[in-house]
Design a protein around this motif. Sequence first.
Motif, PDB file in Angstrom:
ATOM      1  N   LEU A 149     -83.808 -32.864 -27.504  1.00 40.71           N
ATOM      2  CA  LEU A 149     -84.796 -31.794 -27.348  1.00 40.71           C
ATOM      3  C   LEU A 149     -85.013 -31.493 -25.871  1.00 40.71           C
ATOM      4  N   PRO A 150     -84.961 -30.209 -25.481  1.00 42.70           N
ATOM      5  CA  PRO A 150     -85.102 -29.859 -24.057  1.00 42.70           C
ATOM      6  C   PRO A 150     -86.400 -30.348 -23.438  1.00 42.70           C
ATOM      7  N   GLN A 151     -87.506 -30.288 -24.195  1.00 42.04           N
ATOM      8  CA  GLN A 151     -88.785 -30.688 -23.615  1.00 42.04           C
ATOM      9  C   GLN A 151     -88.814 -32.169 -23.263  1.00 42.04           C
ATOM     10  N   ASN A 152     -88.163 -33.002 -24.073  1.00 41.36           N
ATOM     11  CA  ASN A 152     -88.134 -34.431 -23.772  1.00 41.36           C
ATOM     12  C   ASN A 152     -87.186 -34.751 -22.613  1.00 41.36           C
TER      13      ASN A 152
ATOM     14  N   ARG B  31     -79.904 -38.404 -29.026  1.00 38.32           N
ATOM     15  CA  ARG B  31     -80.155 -37.686 -30.266  1.00 38.32           C
ATOM     16  C   ARG B  31     -81.553 -37.093 -30.280  1.00 38.32           C
ATOM     17  N   PRO B  32     -81.751 -35.996 -31.018  1.00 33.73           N
ATOM     18  CA  PRO B  32     -83.083 -35.389 -31.114  1.00 33.73           C
ATOM     19  C   PRO B  32     -84.120 -36.401 -31.593  1.00 33.73           C
ATOM     20  N   TYR B  33     -85.281 -36.392 -30.944  1.00 35.08           N
ATOM     21  CA  TYR B  33     -86.415 -37.251 -31.244  1.00 35.08           C
ATOM     22  C   TYR B  33     -86.159 -38.721 -30.879  1.00 35.08           C
ATOM     23  N   ALA B  34     -85.026 -39.008 -30.243  1.00 41.64           N
ATOM     24  CA  ALA B  34     -84.739 -40.370 -29.788  1.00 41.64           C
ATOM     25  C   ALA B  34     -84.439 -40.377 -28.292  1.00 41.64           C
TER      26      ALA B  34
ATOM     27  N   LYS C  16     -81.994 -47.048 -23.570  1.00 35.34           N
ATOM     28  CA  LYS C  16     -80.552 -47.254 -23.415  1.00 35.34           C
ATOM     29  C   LYS C  16     -79.849 -46.019 -22.861  1.00 35.34           C
ATOM     30  N   THR C  17     -80.501 -44.844 -22.962  1.00 37.82           N
ATOM     31  CA  THR C  17     -79.890 -43.635 -22.397  1.00 37.82           C
ATOM     32  C   THR C  17     -80.328 -43.377 -20.962  1.00 37.82           C
ATOM     33  N   TYR C  18     -81.330 -44.106 -20.467  1.00 36.85           N
ATOM     34  CA  TYR C  18     -81.856 -43.851 -19.129  1.00 36.85           C
ATOM     35  C   TYR C  18     -80.836 -44.072 -18.017  1.00 36.85           C
ATOM     36  N   PRO C  19     -79.962 -45.091 -18.115  1.00 37.27           N
ATOM     37  CA  PRO C  19     -78.973 -45.264 -17.037  1.00 37.27           C
ATOM     38  C   PRO C  19     -78.114 -44.028 -16.806  1.00 37.27           C
ATOM     39  N   LEU C  20     -77.882 -43.236 -17.844  1.00 33.99           N
ATOM     40  CA  LEU C  20     -77.095 -42.020 -17.669  1.00 33.99           C
ATOM     41  C   LEU C  20     -77.847 -41.001 -16.829  1.00 33.99           C
ATOM     42  N   LEU C  21     -79.162 -40.905 -17.013  1.00 35.60           N
ATOM     43  CA  LEU C  21     -79.966 -39.994 -16.192  1.00 35.60           C
ATOM     44  C   LEU C  21     -80.015 -40.475 -14.744  1.00 35.60           C
ATOM     45  N   ILE C  22     -80.102 -41.780 -14.565  1.00 32.01           N
ATOM     46  CA  ILE C  22     -80.117 -42.340 -13.211  1.00 32.01           C
ATOM     47  C   ILE C  22     -78.774 -42.100 -12.526  1.00 32.01           C
TER      48      ILE C  22
END
Length: 366
Positions: free
Chosen positions: A46-49, A255-258, A263-269
Amino acid sequence: MFNLNPTKNSTSITLDALRAIAAQAVCIGHGISFFMPQLRGGKFPLPQNVGVLLFFVLSGFLISYTLVERSSRDPQYGFSQFFIERAARIYSALLPCLIAIAAIDAATLHLIGNAALAASYNFKAFVANIFMLETYRGPLEHLSFLRSPTFGSGSPLWTLVIEWHIYLFVAALFFLGARPAAALLMIPIALVFGQIPTHYIFGALQDDGLGQSLFLLWLGGAYVYFLARGGWLPPRGISLAIVVASAATYFMVARPYAEYQPKTYPLLILFLFGMVGATQATRATSAAVLAQTVRFFSGYSFTLYLLHHTIMYPAFLLWKDGGWLIFGCTVILANVVAATLAVFTEMRHRQLAGYLFALGKPRSHA
């Protein structure tokens, strides 16, 4: 050597662009949730998240930069100066937006009515949101006067509370180490404002995981800054590859709502790390129009973030799942209102900080 000088590289303008994109993502994402049922629950996050997460990783980077760079250049720079700068930055938008939320919600309740909105539209919630005590977490959360919902339709305010407490907690710890003589002041500040950040190391706002481990993500952004300051940035080609790979992988695995699964934060970092590396090795843009456009959109991004939900909410009550027309009109309206308000408020936060600094200076007597 790492720097954010806009005349030497493109990092500063890129970070502004990311902040503007994050605000637009939150606005558009809520518009989709309100009015575009056919686009809800697809394969992508979701874009907002994603926008909220991007705000946190950027914040960790920029606040760390501010603390380290300002204190290293100015031995007199301390917690009080940091507090005034952050308060001016936050409250120049927060107070006008809270007043706008109160006015818009009053009209919504009078003309349309809504029980859920009425439940959080009260003076206690308004005051709690001014002092950023709503959704309080920590040992004192059992005290009822510290617990309050976000005010009215201003649901995005819940993330601002976390950011504000992180600012003061991290700054108190930083100056506790950099200025040991100030320990008597810094320790109580760290104890009071450390409750929410420590909760968000592993905890969340809700049992469904909303906002989980946001402080860890913030610290990840701070780590990127220290890597950059230490000269640990890869060449531009490798940095661009990191940007592309991390972004593509993120949209494949999140995934939406997850989105708030750590576990996905390292990709943003990694994405931020690559962006900083690529833009540090890129000459500053000579396109004045492009730079001005980015600065304009980023200049009202905070106001847009705080206000868009309130502007969309009456339309949602009247035309739920209203389709492209209502979606487009409310997104445009939110941008126009936020930009107009920010010209007189958020975009003048530096003048407000200067005024507050001047108030704090002792006056000489003839």
